[in-house]
Design a protein around this motif. Sequence first.
Motif, PDB file in Angstrom:
ATOM      1  N   PHE A   1      38.079  32.815  46.836  1.00  0.00           N
ATOM      2  CA  PHE A   1      37.153  33.927  46.635  1.00  0.00           C
ATOM      3  C   PHE A   1      35.855  33.721  47.401  1.00  0.00           C
ATOM      4  O   PHE A   1      35.234  34.696  47.848  1.00  0.00           O
TER       5      PHE A   1
ATOM      6  N   GLU B   1      36.691  35.043  50.654  1.00  0.00           N
ATOM      7  CA  GLU B   1      36.693  36.501  50.658  1.00  0.00           C
ATOM      8  C   GLU B   1      35.275  37.050  50.738  1.00  0.00           C
ATOM      9  O   GLU B   1      34.995  38.009  51.479  1.00  0.00           O
TER      10      GLU B   1
ATOM     11  N   ARG C   1      44.989  32.430  43.295  1.00  0.00           N
ATOM     12  CA  ARG C   1      43.832  32.258  44.159  1.00  0.00           C
ATOM     13  C   ARG C   1      42.768  31.405  43.473  1.00  0.00           C
ATOM     14  O   ARG C   1      42.557  31.500  42.261  1.00  0.00           O
TER      15      ARG C   1
ATOM     16  N   VAL D   1      43.274  38.153  37.877  1.00  0.00           N
ATOM     17  CA  VAL D   1      43.813  37.341  38.969  1.00  0.00           C
ATOM     18  C   VAL D   1      45.006  36.553  38.428  1.00  0.00           C
ATOM     19  O   VAL D   1      44.859  35.723  37.517  1.00  0.00           O
TER      20      VAL D   1
ATOM     21  N   VAL E   1      38.255  38.355  38.730  1.00  0.00           N
ATOM     22  CA  VAL E   1      37.207  38.481  39.733  1.00  0.00           C
ATOM     23  C   VAL E   1      36.407  39.738  39.404  1.00  0.00           C
ATOM     24  O   VAL E   1      36.960  40.752  38.958  1.00  0.00           O
TER      25      VAL E   1
ATOM     26  N   LEU F   1      28.335  33.234  45.123  1.00  0.00           N
ATOM     27  CA  LEU F   1      29.499  33.519  44.283  1.00  0.00           C
ATOM     28  C   LEU F   1      29.227  32.937  42.905  1.00  0.00           C
ATOM     29  O   LEU F   1      29.070  31.727  42.756  1.00  0.00           O
TER      30      LEU F   1
ATOM     31  N   VAL G   1      33.545  35.100  39.706  1.00  0.00           N
ATOM     32  CA  VAL G   1      34.872  34.828  39.154  1.00  0.00           C
ATOM     33  C   VAL G   1      34.718  34.193  37.779  1.00  0.00           C
ATOM     34  O   VAL G   1      33.705  33.545  37.480  1.00  0.00           O
TER      35      VAL G   1
END
Length: 434
Positions: A54, A57, A49, A45, A141, A92, A131
């Motif tokens: 993320f 996303e 971002r 990345v 990521v 995440l 991440v």
Amino acid sequence: MGQRIIVPFAGPGAGTGPLAWGQQQVWASMVETGSSMSMGGVVPVDDGRTVEDFAAELRFFMSRYAAMRTRLRLAADGTVTQEVAGAGEAVLEVLDADDGADPAAVAEALAAGWRERTFDYEHEWPLRMGVVCRAGAVTHVVVMICHIAADLGGIAVMMRELAGRDPVTGEPAGPYEAPQPLDLARMQQEPALLRQTAAAMRYWESHLRAIPASMFRGPVDRGDPVYCRIRWQSRAMHLASAAVSARLGADPAWVLLAALAAGLERVQPGTGPFVGIGIIGNRFRPGLRDVVSPVTQDGLCVLDVAGVEPAEAIARARAASMSASKHAYYDPRARAELTARVGRERGEDLDLTCIYNDRRTPRPSAPGGDPEEALGETRVLAEEALKFLGPKLMLVVEDVPDLVRLTVSADTRYLSRPDLLALLAEMESFALRA
């Protein structure tokens, strides 16, 4: 050190139902191999971002695609159904590389661990995302998707629609209109697709009654490794195939298929026609282009190239490939029943364990060159022993520009390591002769 960010999501299409045809085929392979056949990996990345981006996303994927909100229900009698949630929470994973660790190594370790660890199909969502950060900035990521939720074509749809979101609001460019997995399962019970299965089974049966029981000799115990894999690449084969394709108006996939059949005929002369199972994407069918769910299925390809010139072999490969693709969308249970019945009636097991999978995507042709001059660049990239291999031979064409890169795996009791190397050389030679 790291943290887990909870990402709530919600989407339409909640319900329970049977697996669709592509899911059934994938599930059978997952059970056979004891693997989730996960797809994904690490992406650096460098565009600024953030962790929050993320998380957004991940929410986008979970909310938009019912396949990512699906868990399996495994009954005691072996029946498998799928349950789509209307809402829930995903996680995440956030890992820090502030202790001197290499962020890339941290990301690769996470991906390797996820790839090896099977999904908990009844309790875990089929999408893992994380991440890696250094000094608060995201450097990599990591995404891993269970194959029961998507194939490579479905992942391409996800990436395309992610990139197409509104840059300010993050909203998708439009509503998701492709069938979701439960929609597919319902459609596949309608009369038109029942007729599709019937037509496909007539095609399969006509070949299953005529082909040799196996196109492999053996087995011969050659010691360890019993299963091996070779990764190989050739720019000469790419250049020759491109020239042939332009001259004959042939799809490069037909050239490769003809080369594979001709190569096996030279390595194992007199064993009969090539009988291969091609992995057919099926996204050329109406309504399936943007589906996020496995729609790939097995196509039966029978191709006799013994004693014919390359141009004729490619013409035969075209016809065989198109017939295999036409009849590669069907109820897998019907195929299993047919194969077993024909085997009983023939009094022998039918060996359909030569698999080929051309993963290349169409792209503009690069400037040509002399294939003969590029022969010196052909090389083996890697060799490794495998713990298990279901088919006797499996050939995968990787999606690499300006090269033909092949991964060929074999049961050495039927095709030795020298046989595999000879097969690759013969395929290259075929393209140059053509």
